[in-house]
Design an enzyme around this catalytic site. Structure first.
Site, PDB file in Angstrom:
ATOM      1  N   PRO A  92       0.683  -1.148   0.055  1.00  0.00           N
ATOM      2  CA  PRO A  92       0.108   0.058   0.087  1.00  0.00           C
ATOM      3  C   PRO A  92       0.760   1.305  -0.024  1.00  0.00           C
ATOM      4  O   PRO A  92       0.558   2.417  -0.209  1.00  0.00           O
ATOM      5  CB  PRO A  92      -0.782   0.055   1.222  1.00  0.00           C
ATOM      6  N   GLU A 119       3.066  -6.548   8.395  1.00  0.00           N
ATOM      7  CA  GLU A 119       3.627  -5.086   8.060  1.00  0.00           C
ATOM      8  C   GLU A 119       4.336  -5.038   7.108  1.00  0.00           C
ATOM      9  O   GLU A 119       4.795  -3.854   6.920  1.00  0.00           O
ATOM     10  CB  GLU A 119       4.085  -4.575   9.621  1.00  0.00           C
ATOM     11  N   ARG A 161      -3.197  -9.407 -20.309  1.00  0.00           N
ATOM     12  CA  ARG A 161      -3.976  -9.171 -21.164  1.00  0.00           C
ATOM     13  C   ARG A 161      -3.268  -8.187 -22.516  1.00  0.00           C
ATOM     14  O   ARG A 161      -3.901  -7.961 -23.611  1.00  0.00           O
ATOM     15  CB  ARG A 161      -5.589  -8.318 -20.997  1.00  0.00           C
ATOM     16  N   ASP A 176      -9.808   1.002 -24.156  1.00  0.00           N
ATOM     17  CA  ASP A 176      -9.685   0.741 -22.787  1.00  0.00           C
ATOM     18  C   ASP A 176      -9.675   2.105 -22.179  1.00  0.00           C
ATOM     19  O   ASP A 176      -9.163   2.939 -22.753  1.00  0.00           O
ATOM     20  CB  ASP A 176      -8.455   0.068 -22.511  1.00  0.00           C
TER      21      ASP A 176
HETATM   22  N1  ADE Z   1      -1.034  -5.059   0.064  1.00  0.00           N
HETATM   23  C1  ADE Z   1      -1.834  -4.576   0.983  1.00  0.00           C
HETATM   24  N2  ADE Z   1      -2.670  -3.598   0.598  1.00  0.00           N
HETATM   25  C2  ADE Z   1      -2.155  -3.286  -0.801  1.00  0.00           C
HETATM   26  C3  ADE Z   1      -2.392  -2.774  -1.755  1.00  0.00           C
HETATM   27  N3  ADE Z   1      -3.459  -1.604  -1.734  1.00  0.00           N
HETATM   28  N4  ADE Z   1      -1.792  -2.572  -3.013  1.00  0.00           N
HETATM   29  C4  ADE Z   1      -0.709  -3.624  -3.202  1.00  0.00           C
HETATM   30  N5  ADE Z   1      -0.340  -4.643  -1.964  1.00  0.00           N
HETATM   31  C5  ADE Z   1      -0.934  -4.345  -0.893  1.00  0.00           C
END
Ligand code: ADE
Length: 273
Positions: A92, A119, A161, A176
């Site tokens: 994230p 984490e 793809r 797309d």
């Molecule tokens: N791992 C946890 N959340 C994630 C996200 N939003 N994008 C990629 N990997 C992740």
């Protein structure tokens, strides 16, 4: 293209046998190898995580299993003739995974995915492999998953793809949402197929008209409308030169106003509107 995925949940990647990615594998366009990270643990509990230095909640994935796993997976890939690996780290905290990144990844011959749980992975692992290969730390959206495996599925599908010979019709990419070109930064509008009337809902007449120019215009207006509604940030980012007179008319009907430089911004709606 070769794909290696190292994970503590190999079965999470079973969907890579299905549908488009499955077909790409069957056709030899994708060579997928999923590895269980716990193979590279040597204690009775197959430990892959430990408490974070500096304190705080959660656990951090340990350097040694990842290092041993990646060394062996990389060596095996080279042995099999693969070249040019790139590490893809779903997190994230990564940069947004966009169509542009998908296109870039689709041009690489070999992707190594390191989906993490807890984490995340001790930073030194990325730092180590970054000395040997490009690293893409990517996030698939502004939310936190329990682990990176679902992100690997998302990224793999978006990349697969784009590989030559994977989609039946190469033209399918052209319109797309997010594809580069005239419609760049616009979302794709609605689509219809037979029958022409369903439960009292008609297909828009223009699509049955056979008039290519009018159909293209209608599609563009619908794309603008949808983008203005769902992704105003994309309209604001558009190059003003990309808008023709009719685009400007459509946007102002939707309540957008233009700056002297031609850029559009959302005019706050008045109470009467
Ligand atoms: N791992 C946890 N959340 C994630 C996200 N939003 N994008 C990629 N990997 C992740």
């Amino acid at each position: 293209m070769r794909l290696d995925v190292v994970t503590i949940f190999p079965e999470y990647l079973d969907p890579l046998d299905v549908s488009l990615v499955g077909k790409a594998r069957a056709r030899g366009r994708l060579d997928v190898h999923v590895h269980d990270l716990r193979r590279w643990t040597y204690d009775r509990h197959h430990t892959v995580d430990d408490t974070p230095y500096g304190g705080g909640p959660g656990m951090v994935m340990k350097t040694e299993p990842w290092g041993d796993a990646l060394d062996e997976v990389i060596a095996a890939g080279y042995e099999a003739g693969a070249r040019g690996p790139a590490l893809v780290v779903p997190t994230p905290s990564g940069r947004p995974f966009t169509q542009e990144v998908a296109v870039e990844l689709s041009q690489r011959p070999w992707l190594l995915f390191t989906p993490a749980r807890y984490e995340g992975i001790d930073r030194r692992v990325v730092d180590e492999y970054a000395t040997r290969m490009p690293v893409y730390e990517v996030s698939i959206g502004d939310y936190v998953l329990a682990g990176g495996e679902a992100a690997v599925l998302v990224i793999t599908e978006a990349v697969a793809r784009l590989l030559p010979g994977v989609l039946g019709n190469a033209e399918s990419h052209r319109d797309d949402s997010f594809a580069p070109g005239a419609m760049a930064n616009l979302l794709e509008g609605p689509v219809y197929t037979k029958p022409p009337v369903w439960r009292g809902h008609d297909v828009p007449d223009v699509l049955l008209s056979g008039h290519h120019g009018r159909i293209a215009r209608w599609r563009r207006d619908e794309a603008l409308r949808r983008t203005a509604l769902n992704r105003p940030d994309l309209v604001e980012r558009c190059d003003p030169a990309a808008f023709d007179r009719k685009d400007r008319e459509t946007l102002s009907l939707l309540g957008w106003a233009s700056e002297p430089d031609g850029r559009f911004w959302r005019r706050p709606r008045t109470v009467e509107e």
